[in-house]
Design an enzyme around this catalytic site. Sequence first.
Site, PDB file in Angstrom:
ATOM      1  N   ASP A 155     -13.247   5.204   1.428  1.00 56.14           N
ATOM      2  CA  ASP A 155     -11.625   5.108   1.568  1.00 56.14           C
ATOM      3  C   ASP A 155     -11.165   6.664   1.742  1.00 56.14           C
ATOM      4  OD1 ASP A 155      -8.774   5.175   1.554  1.00 56.14           O
ATOM      5  OD2 ASP A 155      -8.811   3.755  -0.089  1.00 56.14           O
ATOM      6  N   LYS A 180       2.721  11.109  -3.223  1.00 56.89           N
ATOM      7  CA  LYS A 180       1.704  10.692  -3.991  1.00 56.89           C
ATOM      8  C   LYS A 180       0.704  11.597  -4.905  1.00 56.89           C
ATOM      9  CE  LYS A 180      -1.698   7.067  -3.419  1.00 56.89           C
ATOM     10  NZ  LYS A 180      -2.355   6.130  -2.551  1.00 56.89           N
ATOM     11  N   GLU A 204      -7.460   0.195  -4.671  1.00 57.83           N
ATOM     12  CA  GLU A 204      -7.313   0.420  -3.205  1.00 57.83           C
ATOM     13  C   GLU A 204      -8.599   0.012  -2.503  1.00 57.83           C
ATOM     14  OE1 GLU A 204      -6.141   4.208  -2.191  1.00 57.83           O
ATOM     15  OE2 GLU A 204      -3.987   3.885  -2.718  1.00 57.83           O
ATOM     16  N   ASP A 222       0.843  -1.249   0.001  1.00 55.78           N
ATOM     17  CA  ASP A 222       0.083  -0.106   0.161  1.00 55.78           C
ATOM     18  C   ASP A 222       0.988   1.173   0.026  1.00 55.78           C
ATOM     19  OD1 ASP A 222      -1.889   2.209   0.489  1.00 55.78           O
ATOM     20  OD2 ASP A 222      -2.341   1.379   2.533  1.00 55.78           O
TER      21      ASP A 222
END
Lengths: 178, 616
Positions: B204, B84, B182, B21
Amino acid sequence: MTDHFQRLGLKAHVDLDVAALEARHRELALVHHPDRQTPGDAKARLRAAEETASLNEALKTLKDPVRRGVYLLKLHGVDLEKDEAGGSGKLPQGFLAEILDLREALEDARAAKDLEKVQTLARQIHERQAGTLESARAALRRLPAADAIAAATPLLAQLKYFTRFLEEVDAIEEEALG
Amino acid sequence: MKGLLQIHDPLAPKGHVVGIDLGTTNSLVASVVQGKPVCLAADEDESRLLPSVVHYGKDGGVVVGARAVSLLSEHPTDTIKSVKRFMGKSLADAETRKLGAYQFASGEGVVRFQVAGGQPVTPIEVSGEILRALKRRAESHFMGKVERAVITVPAYFDDAQRQATKDAGRLAGLEVLRLLNEPTAAALAYGLDKGSQGLFAVYDLGGGTFDISILELTDGVFQVKSTGGDSALGGDDFDRAIAEAVLKERGLTSPSPQQIATLLQAAKAVKEALTDEQVAPLVFEEQTTSVSRAQLDAWIAPLLQKTGLACRRALKDAGVKAEDLNGVVLVGGSTRVPRVRSYVQELFGKPPLADIDPDQVVALGAAVQADLLTNEARQDEVLLLDVIPLSLGLETMGGVVEKVIPRNSAIPAAVAQVFTTFQDGQNAMDVHVVQGERELVEDCRSLARFRLSGIPALPAGVGRVEVRFEVDADGILKVSATEQTTGVKQAITVKPTHGLTDEEIEQMLLDSIDHGEEDIQKRQLREQQVEAQRMVIDARKQLKENGDLLGAAERAALLADVDALEALAKTESDHLKLKAALVALDEKAKPFVELIMNRSIARAVGGKSIEDVARG
């Protein structure tokens, strides 16, 4: 060529158990999905991708009663998709003018942000859609009789317009959600 | 547990596989050990979370994780966090202009951070350092090589961001088996753990991204029903909202990069403290500000509303209602904020599931998928069926988009659509592939263009070109066009070099809401313009071929009307007026059309006039 019904191992018929259809799709996807092929076998993956894409297309087409009806007609030689104007040549007299009026009313309601009016129009179309769909299904049950095809064709041509109308309603409602 | 046994594990002849992850704030590595997914720690006492922070030292040394965090406030520009958010970005993207302490190297293309110790670094390299640290961690755990991984990405990541993530994996010496969405990973962790069946929503909210997915788990198949989200919304924005409120309160208008970095850290700390407390102190420059949970709730309310919109859209796309859901799964550290939990509960009408640590659940799911893809003994256990997040379409006449594969279609997918030629003798057709939800091409993302030439000369509407879209299991699009009478074919694989940026996706989605009405009007106008053009072409053709049926004056009048319509179509902006002109011309031309029909019927029945046939 394998048709969508054959691909999913089902009898080509207007009445279909959607839960059974989905279960069959899952079963076949479990066999044919690219992830189920030997890792590294590019050819098998490509074939698997094609097969799974066909399965997905078959599911999408057969799951929806209008798409299913249009597809059944196609199997009997009447292609409403091929018709440049979306089957408008097959529509009953006056229908096009009527639907244009309704769409104009919908546009007015959208411009005025009158969601209630939008929903009233949507209900109206929903009702007509349900009635027309019932008649279309009754006709399609008599396939392959020639008069069944003749009876179902204008009904399905109309249903496509109802679908389009309700898609527009969806877009307006989505707009309103924001 | 490190043991020699694992080195000789017969099921892992090519080394161990891991799930990673790669998060905005923290990253984790997990692997299936003795049939169960576990997150790996480098040492017994070290946390499983590796902060996604990379420090570049003056000596050229690179430090990753907790030690890099400790260097953050002293070296704000040499220490990269939340990298990211910059994946697949250029300097021009709005993301790079948000409140932050970075210094960017100037230049075109991908964004680069100016750091100590040498050349500027790209987000791909920074992410590569994080992945390398995780790979080392797994290798020291297994005391063996780790060369293959499943890496998770937000469902909303576009091709450029996915490609950048894959490249980072390669930089770290990893073969990327699959980029896994994800939310799907989270569902996988829950699904297998509990053997559940049913319909689930995965909410999420991570450090930098928000994803919502609706999934159905039935008979070993995970089917993604719909997906949506916001690729630039997360816990970082909560911190920023707090920091901005504090700056405002203290009247600080132009803080230094160091001040910003320190304040953002203090904001993050107070946000975390408010998970358990009603009031918490924020200490910044020897001054304490008291922040209450109610204040935090108010600051983040607009951000939560954005997530709510995406959730409602996803439910609608899946064709389900909130009450149909069997469960709502929480993923991401930001879902620890109490207001987020209560908001999710209000939104879906049921308390969300959070029994698996929301920080670990994605990595655990990635480990499960890595195992499924490589462990033949498990191949028949479960299958993932995913969807495309944005609609794919084609430009048609008048710059209107014809959607070929709508968003949330199952992949792999293949759809063919037939287009007819527009003009007599048209020998080529331009194929323009676009991505997005808007009605007009200019508002969507252009993916590729190519030209199908060599169409035989045929009357307008007779030439038929089939355009076929194929999307494979990895989401790569291939488009081909074939002229059906001759079989002339052109094909292209669409691999956008830059892809859509987050900002563009976000903007496009916002625009499709804001401009829906404007779109419809524009579209109607375009449709009328196309209609007018058709009529002009058709009328001129008929006048040329059958003009002799009319007297010279009539012919000239009709030609003038046709010219007038052509001119009007170029200038008129009200579609209703244009439509009226069309109808008027149509009406005027009726006698002429009747004459033409008589002539063609007469020809068909062998020289007799229509009256003759009727009488006969």
